[in-house]
Design a protein around this motif. Structure first.
Motif, PDB file in Angstrom:
ATOM      1  N   UNK A   1      37.867  26.378  59.007  1.00 26.25           N
ATOM      2  CA  UNK A   1      38.848  26.842  59.985  1.00 26.25           C
ATOM      3  C   UNK A   1      38.517  28.279  60.389  1.00 26.25           C
ATOM      4  N   UNK A   2      38.877  28.660  61.617  1.00 28.18           N
ATOM      5  CA  UNK A   2      38.602  30.035  62.065  1.00 28.18           C
ATOM      6  C   UNK A   2      39.280  31.092  61.188  1.00 28.18           C
ATOM      7  N   UNK A   3      40.301  30.709  60.404  1.00 37.61           N
ATOM      8  CA  UNK A   3      40.939  31.679  59.527  1.00 37.61           C
ATOM      9  C   UNK A   3      40.371  31.614  58.110  1.00 37.61           C
ATOM     10  N   UNK A   4      39.209  31.011  57.956  1.00 30.32           N
ATOM     11  CA  UNK A   4      38.455  31.197  56.722  1.00 30.32           C
ATOM     12  C   UNK A   4      38.800  30.335  55.521  1.00 30.32           C
ATOM     13  N   UNK A   5      39.289  29.123  55.744  1.00 37.26           N
ATOM     14  CA  UNK A   5      39.369  28.176  54.627  1.00 37.26           C
ATOM     15  C   UNK A   5      38.724  26.866  55.055  1.00 37.26           C
ATOM     16  N   UNK A   6      38.283  26.115  54.051  1.00 38.39           N
ATOM     17  CA  UNK A   6      37.711  24.818  54.368  1.00 38.39           C
ATOM     18  C   UNK A   6      38.836  23.805  54.430  1.00 38.39           C
ATOM     19  N   UNK A   7      38.606  22.771  55.207  1.00 36.33           N
ATOM     20  CA  UNK A   7      39.687  21.838  55.473  1.00 36.33           C
ATOM     21  C   UNK A   7      39.107  20.448  55.697  1.00 36.33           C
TER      22      UNK A   7
ATOM     23  N   UNK B   1      53.345  28.276  60.093  1.00 37.45           N
ATOM     24  CA  UNK B   1      53.274  29.679  60.522  1.00 37.45           C
ATOM     25  C   UNK B   1      52.991  30.577  59.315  1.00 37.45           C
ATOM     26  N   UNK B   2      53.735  30.362  58.230  1.00 37.29           N
ATOM     27  CA  UNK B   2      53.536  31.180  57.023  1.00 37.29           C
ATOM     28  C   UNK B   2      52.113  31.050  56.492  1.00 37.29           C
ATOM     29  N   UNK B   3      51.656  29.810  56.380  1.00 37.83           N
ATOM     30  CA  UNK B   3      50.313  29.598  55.835  1.00 37.83           C
ATOM     31  C   UNK B   3      49.246  30.231  56.736  1.00 37.83           C
ATOM     32  N   UNK B   4      49.427  30.089  58.041  1.00 37.78           N
ATOM     33  CA  UNK B   4      48.423  30.640  58.961  1.00 37.78           C
ATOM     34  C   UNK B   4      48.419  32.170  58.892  1.00 37.78           C
ATOM     35  N   UNK B   5      49.619  32.763  58.827  1.00 34.74           N
ATOM     36  CA  UNK B   5      49.681  34.231  58.738  1.00 34.74           C
ATOM     37  C   UNK B   5      49.039  34.716  57.438  1.00 34.74           C
ATOM     38  N   UNK B   6      49.234  33.969  56.363  1.00 34.80           N
ATOM     39  CA  UNK B   6      48.581  34.330  55.102  1.00 34.80           C
ATOM     40  C   UNK B   6      47.064  34.299  55.239  1.00 34.80           C
ATOM     41  N   UNK B   7      46.578  33.264  55.890  1.00 36.09           N
ATOM     42  CA  UNK B   7      45.120  33.169  56.083  1.00 36.09           C
ATOM     43  C   UNK B   7      44.622  34.320  56.958  1.00 36.09           C
ATOM     44  N   UNK B   8      45.395  34.644  57.980  1.00 34.92           N
ATOM     45  CA  UNK B   8      45.019  35.761  58.856  1.00 34.92           C
ATOM     46  C   UNK B   8      44.922  37.055  58.046  1.00 34.92           C
ATOM     47  N   UNK B   9      45.892  37.264  57.168  1.00 34.35           N
ATOM     48  CA  UNK B   9      45.858  38.473  56.327  1.00 34.35           C
ATOM     49  C   UNK B   9      44.637  38.508  55.425  1.00 34.35           C
ATOM     50  N   UNK B  10      44.313  37.355  54.872  1.00 36.21           N
ATOM     51  CA  UNK B  10      43.128  37.292  54.017  1.00 36.21           C
ATOM     52  C   UNK B  10      41.859  37.583  54.827  1.00 36.21           C
ATOM     53  N   UNK B  11      41.859  37.114  56.073  1.00 35.36           N
ATOM     54  CA  UNK B  11      40.711  37.412  56.936  1.00 35.36           C
ATOM     55  C   UNK B  11      40.590  38.916  57.157  1.00 35.36           C
ATOM     56  N   UNK B  12      41.738  39.552  57.316  1.00 37.07           N
ATOM     57  CA  UNK B  12      41.724  41.000  57.580  1.00 37.07           C
ATOM     58  C   UNK B  12      41.204  41.764  56.369  1.00 37.07           C
ATOM     59  N   UNK B  13      41.588  41.271  55.185  1.00 37.54           N
ATOM     60  CA  UNK B  13      41.106  41.938  53.967  1.00 37.54           C
ATOM     61  C   UNK B  13      39.634  41.677  53.737  1.00 37.54           C
TER      62      UNK B  13
ATOM     63  N   UNK C   1      35.674  33.425  54.137  1.00 37.30           N
ATOM     64  CA  UNK C   1      36.204  34.404  55.093  1.00 37.30           C
ATOM     65  C   UNK C   1      35.055  35.069  55.846  1.00 37.30           C
ATOM     66  N   UNK C   2      34.049  35.460  55.095  1.00 33.60           N
ATOM     67  CA  UNK C   2      32.886  36.113  55.732  1.00 33.60           C
ATOM     68  C   UNK C   2      32.195  35.152  56.697  1.00 33.60           C
ATOM     69  N   UNK C   3      32.084  33.902  56.259  1.00 34.13           N
ATOM     70  CA  UNK C   3      31.445  32.894  57.105  1.00 34.13           C
ATOM     71  C   UNK C   3      32.242  32.683  58.390  1.00 34.13           C
ATOM     72  N   UNK C   4      33.581  32.640  58.244  1.00 30.88           N
ATOM     73  CA  UNK C   4      34.435  32.445  59.416  1.00 30.88           C
ATOM     74  C   UNK C   4      34.270  33.608  60.402  1.00 30.88           C
ATOM     75  N   UNK C   5      34.141  34.815  59.871  1.00 33.36           N
ATOM     76  CA  UNK C   5      33.897  35.972  60.752  1.00 33.36           C
ATOM     77  C   UNK C   5      32.604  35.783  61.522  1.00 33.36           C
ATOM     78  N   UNK C   6      31.576  35.365  60.777  1.00 37.04           N
ATOM     79  CA  UNK C   6      30.264  35.163  61.414  1.00 37.04           C
ATOM     80  C   UNK C   6      30.304  34.092  62.494  1.00 37.04           C
ATOM     81  N   UNK C   7      30.922  32.940  62.144  1.00 35.37           N
ATOM     82  CA  UNK C   7      30.875  31.784  63.038  1.00 35.37           C
ATOM     83  C   UNK C   7      31.809  31.959  64.234  1.00 35.37           C
ATOM     84  N   UNK C   8      33.025  32.443  63.973  1.00 38.18           N
ATOM     85  CA  UNK C   8      34.055  32.396  65.019  1.00 38.18           C
ATOM     86  C   UNK C   8      34.412  33.753  65.625  1.00 38.18           C
ATOM     87  N   UNK C   9      34.167  34.831  64.909  1.00 39.18           N
ATOM     88  CA  UNK C   9      34.656  36.147  65.340  1.00 39.18           C
ATOM     89  C   UNK C   9      36.070  36.059  65.922  1.00 39.18           C
TER      90      UNK C   9
END
Ligand SMILES: [Zn+2]
Lengths: 269, 305
Positions: free
Chosen positions: A40-46, A143-155, A161-169
């Motif tokens: 997922x663009x927010x950095x978890x596998x699904x 919404x809660x789960x997505x916001x949590x993932x967004x926060x983890x992406x920011x950290x 997470x790093x892969x998601x940054x690379x692939x999706x920016x």
């Protein structure tokens, strides 16, 4: 969890993800004996999702093929999927549903890689009509789960997470805004339903909002679905499906033939 | 007992188990020198002293039964491994097999696992509620579940520690995303209460049975999943369908599986708040209700935050 042969395995968790995010996923993760995952663009596998949304329509891909195309909307967009004979429970209940209808869906994720685009589709294992309250809570939870993932992406920090940054920016501010918009839509609808119910006790408010939601979903479609044509072009998606299903038959569907021990059996409770 | 004394004991015992007497004072001094004077890490010091003694006594590593690594229950994932674990005896079961001395469940703070003490192992009996070091036991899988076997080379030693078991009661909020087979209107064996599959008890074969109602399913909260078992009371609380109603549905439809379809329609895809006891695999539900969430409040919190 342990399989018959002593191999340890985990059932795939059903992620909570909005349509707008899932539809952006294009990256496959393949690793060992685990079923194929989508990043997922927010950095978890699904690999599996739990969705509660409005079944907008169901359409048989070819007459008598028993292979149905479904569209399910949430406040952010539309999930596209297919239901066929390989998901007999889902197929049986799908045929009893008259859209539009609020449904809960447990589904596997498939990436369809066409010539020009990659398209995410869902393969429901369960599709069942549910009450409006279930849908409302799903929006909150997702919404809660997505916001949590967004926060983890920011950290940052972890591998996916790093892969998601690379692939999706991903533009995380935009993601955050989409999530909040979904919540706002829900609260507005909620307020509307409440006042309508008060005003006209006898009338069923659900129809109104569902139609409205349908209109809204149609509107947002242009943006979320460039892959539609690509998918239409696939004559033989069912055979693709069949292959994939054998290949990906994952271990968590495994059930013991014999009765397992549960403590209650043993204790005779 | 100080740390050096403890380690000394471990070394002395290791050699004693293989039939060798070593000089306790000598071992102590060597360990003390390495650890306290030379600041050598404990495991290095232990290895050094063991190697020294093996050379002195002319014992090979194979002759010496090496102590298997100390693990937690949750670490046990593959069969055929030699491990040691400190655990509390949770439950002893009756065993009719002459090959088995004792069988039951042991656990630590990470989980609960079945154990078998073979009669041939010739070990003293363990007692429920007491804690032991189970040294050099072998992991195994049976009927799809991990277990540990105590054999002749194993050692069971009562320990003066109170091992905590995993928190037994759990409260979770999640969605019921699957209902498994063997749910709905089921038959149980009159002798052992196990659920019959195709009319057959896994232990007693074709036996007399009685009807029961239950749901075996999966609750998923998006981060974890729990395999849960709802009993008749839970099912009735949620759906109004108890055992009697279930039998009526089966009769009307001339089909017992009609009950399962009905329960799937009413239960799947909804959110629940539930409490339950964690078993070896399943969460045995004590209380369950449909989730009543204050969507407005939670939504405003999200927007405000
Ligand atoms: Zn029986």
């Amino acid at each position: 969890m342990i399989a018959m042969d002593g191999r340890s395995f985990k059932r795939e968790i059903a992620r909570r993800v909005f349509a707008f995010e899932l539809n952006k996923a294009t990256h496959k993760i393949e690793s060992g004996d685990r079923a194929v995952q989508v990043l997922l663009p927010t950095g978890v596998s699904c690999n599996r999702v739990f969705i509660v949304g409005v079944l907008l329509d169901r359409e048989e891909t070819r007459p008598d093929s028993d292979f149905w195309k479904v569209r399910i909307s949430d406040p952010t967009g539309v999930f596209r999927g297919f239901v066929g004979r390989f998901q007999p429970d889902a197929l049986e209940s799908l045929l009893k549903i008259e859209p539009p209808e609020i449904v809960a869906v447990v589904a596997k994720i498939r990436l369809f890689e066409g010539d020009t685009t990659t398209v995410v589709t869902i393969r429901p294992e369960v599709i069942i009509p549910v009450e409006r309250e279930v849908r409302d809570y799903w929006v909150i939870e997702t919404a809660k789960h997505t916001l949590e993932r967004i926060n983890r992406m920011r950290k940052g920090g972890n591998e996916l997470v790093e892969l998601a940054w690379q692939v999706y920016e991903p533009d995380l501010d935009y993601y955050e805004e989409k999530v909040k918009e979904a919540v706002r839509t829900l609260l507005d609808q909620h307020a509307m339903v409440e006042s309508e119910t008060e005003a006209r006790e006898s009338e069923e408010p659900e129809e109104v909002s569902e139609e409205e939601e349908k209109a809204k979903a149609e509107e947002s479609e242009v943006e979320s679905w460039e892959g539609e044509e690509e998918l239409e072009g696939v004559e033989d998606i069912e055979s693709v499906e069949r292959e994939e299903d054998w290949e990906l038959e994952d271990i968590d569907e495994f059930e013991f033939e014999e009765e397992e021990w549960d403590l209650r059996d043993i204790l005779g409770e | 007992m100080g740390r050096i004394e403890e380690l000394t004991e471990e070394v002395v015992r290791l050699f004693k188990n293989s039939g060798y007497e070593v000089d306790r004072r000598d071992v102590y001094n060597r360990l003390k020198l390495l650890i306290e004077e030379f600041k050598v890490p404990e495991d290095e010091a232990m290895r050094t002293v063991k190697n020294y003694l093996m050379k002195e006594l002319d014992v090979s590593r194979e002759q010496l039964i090496m102590e298997s690594p100390l693990v937690k229950v949750a670490d046990i994932k593959a069969p055929g491994q030699w491990v040691s674990l400190k655990a509390k005896v949770v439950q002893l079961w009756d065993s009719s097999s002459p090959n088995v001395s004792q069988v039951g469940l042991i656990g630590d703070e990470t989980g609960i696992i079945k154990f078998v003490i073979w009669a041939k192992a010739n070990k003293p009996q363990v007692e429920e509620g007491k804690c032991y070091l189970f040294a050099n036991v072998v992991t195994d899988s049976f009927g799809g579940r991990m277990q540990v076997n105590v054999n002749r080379n194993s050692r069971i030693e009562e320990i003066d520690e109170d091992i905590q078991l995993p928190p037994k009661e759990l409260e979770i909020v999640g969605a019921l995303i699957a209902i498994q087979q063997n749910s709905g209107l089921i038959k149980r064996c009159k002798l052992c209460n196990r659920v019959l599959t195709k009319g057959v008890c896994p232990i007693h074969g074709q036996t007399e049975s009685y009807d029961d109602l239950r749901v075996k399913g999966v609750i998923d909260d998006g981060e974890n999943y729990y395999e849960v078992i709802l009993n008749e009371e839970n099912v009735r609380d949620l759906t109004g369908i108890g055992l009697e109603e279930a039998k009526e549905i089966a009769m009307e439809n001339l089909d017992r599986t009609a009950v399962l379809s009905e329960l799937k329609n009413r239960l799947l895809g909804r959110y629940y708040r539930l409490r339950g006891m964690r078993g070896q695999r399943y969460l045995l539900v004590s209380e369950i209700e449909f989730l009543k969430a204050d969507v407005r409040k939670e939504g405003e919190e999200i927007l405000g935050g």
